[in-house]
Design a protein around this motif. Structure first.
Motif, PDB file in Angstrom:
ATOM      1  N   THR A 147       0.957  -1.572   0.075  1.00  0.00           N
ATOM      2  CA  THR A 147       0.560  -0.119   0.446  1.00  0.00           C
ATOM      3  C   THR A 147       0.680   0.913   0.112  1.00  0.00           C
ATOM      4  N   LEU A 148       1.667   1.476   0.928  1.00  0.00           N
ATOM      5  CA  LEU A 148       3.050   2.345   0.841  1.00  0.00           C
ATOM      6  C   LEU A 148       3.260   2.577  -1.001  1.00  0.00           C
ATOM      7  N   ALA A 149       3.804   1.990  -1.259  1.00  0.00           N
ATOM      8  CA  ALA A 149       4.622   1.321  -2.330  1.00  0.00           C
ATOM      9  C   ALA A 149       3.813   2.453  -3.713  1.00  0.00           C
ATOM     10  N   TYR A 150       2.136   2.206  -3.765  1.00  0.00           N
ATOM     11  CA  TYR A 150       1.025   2.785  -4.439  1.00  0.00           C
ATOM     12  C   TYR A 150       0.856   3.609  -4.091  1.00  0.00           C
ATOM     13  N   LEU A 151       0.377   4.018  -2.816  1.00  0.00           N
ATOM     14  CA  LEU A 151       0.201   5.809  -2.565  1.00  0.00           C
ATOM     15  C   LEU A 151       1.448   6.906  -3.120  1.00  0.00           C
ATOM     16  N   ASP A 152       3.028   6.084  -3.094  1.00  0.00           N
ATOM     17  CA  ASP A 152       3.697   6.949  -3.371  1.00  0.00           C
ATOM     18  C   ASP A 152       3.465   7.183  -4.247  1.00  0.00           C
ATOM     19  N   GLN A 153       2.963   5.383  -5.229  1.00  0.00           N
ATOM     20  CA  GLN A 153       3.232   5.821  -6.945  1.00  0.00           C
ATOM     21  C   GLN A 153       1.785   7.509  -6.851  1.00  0.00           C
ATOM     22  N   CYS A 154       0.851   7.065  -6.443  1.00  0.00           N
ATOM     23  CA  CYS A 154      -0.539   7.881  -6.541  1.00  0.00           C
ATOM     24  C   CYS A 154       0.369   9.359  -6.649  1.00  0.00           C
ATOM     25  N   LEU A 155       1.312   9.618  -5.933  1.00  0.00           N
ATOM     26  CA  LEU A 155       1.079  10.636  -5.813  1.00  0.00           C
ATOM     27  C   LEU A 155       2.443  11.447  -7.446  1.00  0.00           C
ATOM     28  N   HIS A 156       2.804  10.378  -8.319  1.00  0.00           N
ATOM     29  CA  HIS A 156       3.406  11.029  -9.041  1.00  0.00           C
ATOM     30  C   HIS A 156       2.918  10.372 -10.013  1.00  0.00           C
ATOM     31  N   LEU A 157       1.951   9.978 -10.263  1.00  0.00           N
ATOM     32  CA  LEU A 157       0.890  10.431 -10.802  1.00  0.00           C
ATOM     33  C   LEU A 157       0.660  11.752 -12.273  1.00  0.00           C
ATOM     34  N   GLU A 158       1.435  11.877 -12.811  1.00  0.00           N
ATOM     35  CA  GLU A 158       1.119  12.387 -13.774  1.00  0.00           C
ATOM     36  C   GLU A 158      -0.907  13.117 -15.120  1.00  0.00           C
ATOM     37  N   GLU A 159      -0.656  11.753 -15.258  1.00  0.00           N
ATOM     38  CA  GLU A 159      -2.575  11.485 -15.182  1.00  0.00           C
ATOM     39  C   GLU A 159      -3.187  10.109 -15.005  1.00  0.00           C
ATOM     40  N   LEU A 160      -4.276  10.286 -15.240  1.00  0.00           N
ATOM     41  CA  LEU A 160      -4.841   8.551 -14.720  1.00  0.00           C
ATOM     42  C   LEU A 160      -5.267   8.316 -16.685  1.00  0.00           C
ATOM     43  N   PRO A 161      -4.574   7.397 -17.537  1.00  0.00           N
ATOM     44  CA  PRO A 161      -5.001   7.225 -18.933  1.00  0.00           C
ATOM     45  C   PRO A 161      -6.471   6.716 -18.752  1.00  0.00           C
ATOM     46  N   ASP A 162      -7.234   7.671 -19.845  1.00  0.00           N
ATOM     47  CA  ASP A 162      -8.689   7.723 -19.949  1.00  0.00           C
ATOM     48  C   ASP A 162      -8.532   6.184 -20.964  1.00  0.00           C
ATOM     49  N   ARG A 163      -7.839   5.000 -21.221  1.00  0.00           N
ATOM     50  CA  ARG A 163      -8.880   4.069 -22.081  1.00  0.00           C
ATOM     51  C   ARG A 163      -8.295   2.448 -20.769  1.00  0.00           C
ATOM     52  N   MET A 164      -9.430   1.496 -21.334  1.00  0.00           N
ATOM     53  CA  MET A 164      -9.539   0.089 -20.324  1.00  0.00           C
ATOM     54  C   MET A 164      -8.282  -0.191 -19.835  1.00  0.00           C
ATOM     55  N   PRO A 165      -7.980  -0.514 -19.122  1.00  0.00           N
ATOM     56  CA  PRO A 165      -6.421  -1.298 -19.257  1.00  0.00           C
ATOM     57  C   PRO A 165      -6.528  -2.708 -19.797  1.00  0.00           C
ATOM     58  N   PRO A 166      -5.399  -3.107 -19.888  1.00  0.00           N
ATOM     59  CA  PRO A 166      -5.277  -4.361 -20.846  1.00  0.00           C
ATOM     60  C   PRO A 166      -5.457  -5.933 -20.562  1.00  0.00           C
ATOM     61  N   PRO A 167      -6.113  -6.798 -20.755  1.00  0.00           N
ATOM     62  CA  PRO A 167      -6.532  -7.457 -20.258  1.00  0.00           C
ATOM     63  C   PRO A 167      -5.713  -8.719 -18.636  1.00  0.00           C
ATOM     64  N   ASP A 168      -4.795  -8.617 -19.292  1.00  0.00           N
ATOM     65  CA  ASP A 168      -4.030  -9.255 -18.746  1.00  0.00           C
ATOM     66  C   ASP A 168      -3.789  -8.981 -17.118  1.00  0.00           C
ATOM     67  N   ALA A 169      -3.440  -6.895 -17.439  1.00  0.00           N
ATOM     68  CA  ALA A 169      -3.769  -6.393 -16.274  1.00  0.00           C
ATOM     69  C   ALA A 169      -5.114  -6.517 -15.000  1.00  0.00           C
ATOM     70  N   LEU A 170      -6.251  -7.424 -15.826  1.00  0.00           N
ATOM     71  CA  LEU A 170      -7.409  -7.088 -14.784  1.00  0.00           C
ATOM     72  C   LEU A 170      -8.652  -7.635 -14.979  1.00  0.00           C
ATOM     73  N   GLN A 171      -8.755  -8.680 -13.426  1.00  0.00           N
ATOM     74  CA  GLN A 171      -9.212  -9.764 -12.966  1.00  0.00           C
ATOM     75  C   GLN A 171     -10.965  -8.878 -12.324  1.00  0.00           C
ATOM     76  N   LEU A 172     -11.905  -8.913 -13.042  1.00  0.00           N
ATOM     77  CA  LEU A 172     -12.744  -7.999 -12.770  1.00  0.00           C
ATOM     78  C   LEU A 172     -13.908  -8.781 -12.201  1.00  0.00           C
ATOM     79  N   CYS A 173     -14.666  -8.762 -10.808  1.00  0.00           N
ATOM     80  CA  CYS A 173     -15.769  -9.448 -10.399  1.00  0.00           C
ATOM     81  C   CYS A 173     -16.522  -7.860 -10.105  1.00  0.00           C
TER      82      CYS A 173
END
Length: 298
Positions: A147-173
């Motif tokens: 969680t610490l690594a994720y939050l640090d990544q969020c602080l440095h995000l320039e933007e969130l891409p407006d496209r669907m994540p690739p299929p191998d990056a997402l297991q949706l339920c």
């Protein structure tokens, strides 16, 4: 959060502004969701529906919501612990590209839910990408580190891409139903329990498909179902999910549980678990008979 703020940010400026809300500190002191004189703070956020409850807590969270809406945040991240054993996963309230991008950066396992109402992430999803992080049980270093690594990544995000994540990056339920223990039903996990005796390691079944006949509890001569299952469209589907065979409560059909808890207080205050199904994020329909694979997650 303390580790994040004590890191290099104790001397260096944050990459972007951060608004931090700490939840129910008084209840957390007693390792509780909420105390008896309090509502659940994650059921008090405004949903925009008529007839919402009115209380000092609801009024406070409504003010906080409007304050944050005015700040126009790039994202909302609600950090949670679980009371039971679960893989690390993210939960979202909208199937929307930027929201899924935010979620799958934490885990490829993403849970979509619209109930219960009054949760912070659902409220904030109306004005920014919003995600809930389920970070495992309190005190677990693996959940904290990730969680610490994720939050640090969020602080440095320039933007969130407006496209669907690739299929191998997402297991949706998708969360479909809530399982509760009726108030009139006594229950426990100890061998001396009088009433419904639930399986002691029940939370080992989280995010795994339970086939028909999976044993959940001993109910003895009590022929009552023992568990109440409410579909999120309001239907009672208890008999469709569970049955009693020779004094044992078992699954009637394949079920995938999430957030199974063995904490009796939390079960009473909230629920035993939720039921879910896998969905194809590109088509939106269920994928029958496919269990989740928590081993893929951190």
């Amino acid at each position: 959060i303390r580790r994040l703020l004590r890191s290099r940010y104790s001397r260096d400026p944050l990459p972007r502004s951060l608004a931090l809300l700490i939840g129910n500190v008084e209840a957390a002191h007693f390792r509780r969701r909420h105390l008896d004189h309090q509502p659940d703070f994650n059921r008090c956020w405004p949903t925009g529906k008529a007839g919402e409850p009115e209380s000092p807590w609801h009024a406070m969270f409504a003010v906080l919501t409007e304050h944050m809406r005015h700040l126009d945040p790039v994202a909302s991240v609600d950090v949670h612990n679980n009371s039971g054993r679960n893989p690390l996963y993210a939960a979202v309230n909208r199937i929307e590209n930027r929201t899924l991008q935010l979620a799958c950066r934490f885990s490829r396992t993403v849970l979509h839910f619209t109930e219960p109402a009054g949760v912070q992430s659902l409220c904030f999803s109306s004005f920014c990408p919003s995600v809930t992080l389920e970070c495992g049980q309190a005190g677990r270093e693996d959940g904290t580190d990730h969680t610490l690594a994720y939050l640090d990544q969020c602080l440095h995000l320039e933007e969130l891409p407006d496209r669907m994540p690739p299929p191998d990056a997402l297991q949706l339920c998708r969360m479909t139903a809530t399982v509760t223990v009726p108030k009139a039903t006594s229950f426990g996990f100890h061998p001396d329990t009088r009433g419904m005796r639930l399986v002691a390691d029940l939370d080992n079944m989280n995010f795994r498909e339970m086939p028909p006949g999976t044993r959940l509890a001993h109910v003895g001569d009590n022929k009552a179902r023992g568990l109440q299952v409410t579909h999120h469209d309001g239907r009672d589907i208890s008999e469709d999910c569970f049955e009693v065979r020779d004094g044992t409560l078992v699954t009637r059909r394949p079920l995938i549980p999430a957030m199974l808890s063995i904490d009796e207080t939390i079960i009473r205050q909230d629920c035993l678990c939720y039921l879910m199904e896998r969905v194809d994020p590109f088509a939106g329909h269920p994928l029958p008979g496919q269990a989740l694979d928590p081993a893929d997650d951190p």
